[in-house]
Design an enzyme around this catalytic site. Sequence first.
Site, PDB file in Angstrom:
ATOM      1  N   ILE A  18       0.851  -1.189   0.000  1.00 30.03           N
ATOM      2  CA  ILE A  18       0.000   0.000   0.000  1.00 30.03           C
ATOM      3  C   ILE A  18       0.888   1.241   0.000  1.00 30.03           C
ATOM      4  CG2 ILE A  18      -1.696   1.331   1.283  1.00 30.03           C
ATOM      5  CD1 ILE A  18      -2.923  -1.265   2.228  1.00 30.03           C
ATOM      6  N   ASP A  30      -0.536   2.802  12.946  1.00 26.98           N
ATOM      7  CA  ASP A  30      -0.046   1.430  13.008  1.00 26.98           C
ATOM      8  C   ASP A  30       0.312   1.084  14.454  1.00 26.98           C
ATOM      9  OD1 ASP A  30       0.601  -1.044  12.067  1.00 26.98           O
ATOM     10  OD2 ASP A  30       2.581  -0.487  11.320  1.00 26.98           O
TER      11      ASP A  30
END
Length: 500
Positions: free
Chosen positions: A201, A260
């Site tokens: 990504i 994250d």
Amino acid sequence: MLKLKRIGIDTHRESIAYLNRGCTVYQPEEFQALAKIEVVGPDRQMPATLNIVDDPELLTPGELGLSEEAFRLFRLPEGTPVCIEHPRPLESLEAVRAKAQGHILSAGDYTAVIRDIAALRYSKMEIAAFLVACASFMTTEEVLNLTRAMAAVGHRLDWGDKWVVDKHCIGGIPGNRTSMILVPLVMAHGLVIPKTSSRAITSPAGTADTMEVLARVDIETDEMRAIVERIGGCLVWGGRVNLSPADDVMITVERPLGIDTREQMVASILSKKLTAGSRYLVLDIPVGPTAKVRSQAEAIRLRKLFEHIAGALGLMLETIITDGSQPIGRGVGPVLEARDVMAVLRNAPDAPSDLRERSLLLAGALIESDRNVKGGQGIRRARELLESGAALRAMERIIEAQGPSGNGLAASSLSSEVLAPRAGMVEAIDCLRIARVARMAGAPSFKAAGVDLLKKAGDAVRKGEPLYRIHAGLKADLDFAAELAGQDSGYLVDGMVETA
């Protein structure tokens, strides 16, 4: 009713519907642009985000257009009569609001939120709100409940009484394609390893992108199962297998926003391993100054959370903390990384030793999960399988079973070298910078693009000697990447960050 029309627009995993502003069946003002709607067909319905179209050549007033992703998900042919409806209110959004206010959510709350996300009922803004709220704080029990909720939607593979093993790396290290070496090694030993991997990504290559250089990876669940039953393993794209669909949706929002957290990482990884039917998992946590995990203390905290959640889910887990101080191998980008993988499997004299040894270490840990292998003998067994050619033959079986891609292993000839400004020693390489340069060069969209590392940390360099070579698909991409490398090459020579 409106007639369904396929609109050739790639909206990247987002379902978009298009309505002509002059529609005579519905008043577009009722369905405000960028609002959620329900597309209803003869035997199914699907949520989508609505966009209003003014061009009658793209869409007539009597048609409803669907983006490529929406058309794939809806699975009805063009011309099918459909209607649209206002979506029902999402009760699960109350849980998102509660989390944003600092409350602890129940297992039922997480189940409701994840079910609606997996069904594509949340907008990206609502998904972002949920992710940011969870990033603020989560209890260990909440992490467990989130993981269970994510595993409960989508497909779940059942391999019966087979001893199914898997490996995962938390990422952040360019060129770290150990899975593509480890899977054939473990298969050659006789263990079952149905490996599903992600596409990139924000990185220059995911394992699925690199494996696609060699073989088809866009494989549905039934075909994947048949391949594993026949040869004992596979290397496929997890997005098509649909093991944890809510995670696939959330990742498209997490990565660009840079969200994250370790809690979300644990839920993401373990939910997919649980639904893949894995019973034993080896987890690779690279630690380095520019890796995802920057310190040993942080790695230990992450390991403990993984162990707690995996244990509660009944998944056996072994964690290995590895060196993440620099890229692994030489290539960064799909073709260059596939070249390194095949060099290792072919026992080529110039194969990257760091990629080979890390793959053997991780494969050895998985092989030792076999009760017939003594402790400490796994890496020795892995080395025997590699050197004998058994691992290469296993990879050839995978490629044949999944379907060869026909791609070559040559990097793009459109290239530029980044040179050392002075003689000295390479003291460090910035993983993030190298990944960014490779992506700017066109990887992974252009598979032959990327960065070929000619020097690694510890190597001596002469003034004007190439540190790495940038390969690009287009002249503009090469110029962008070279300019970025010129600002900061990502190499520390003699203790100073040097520019090309």
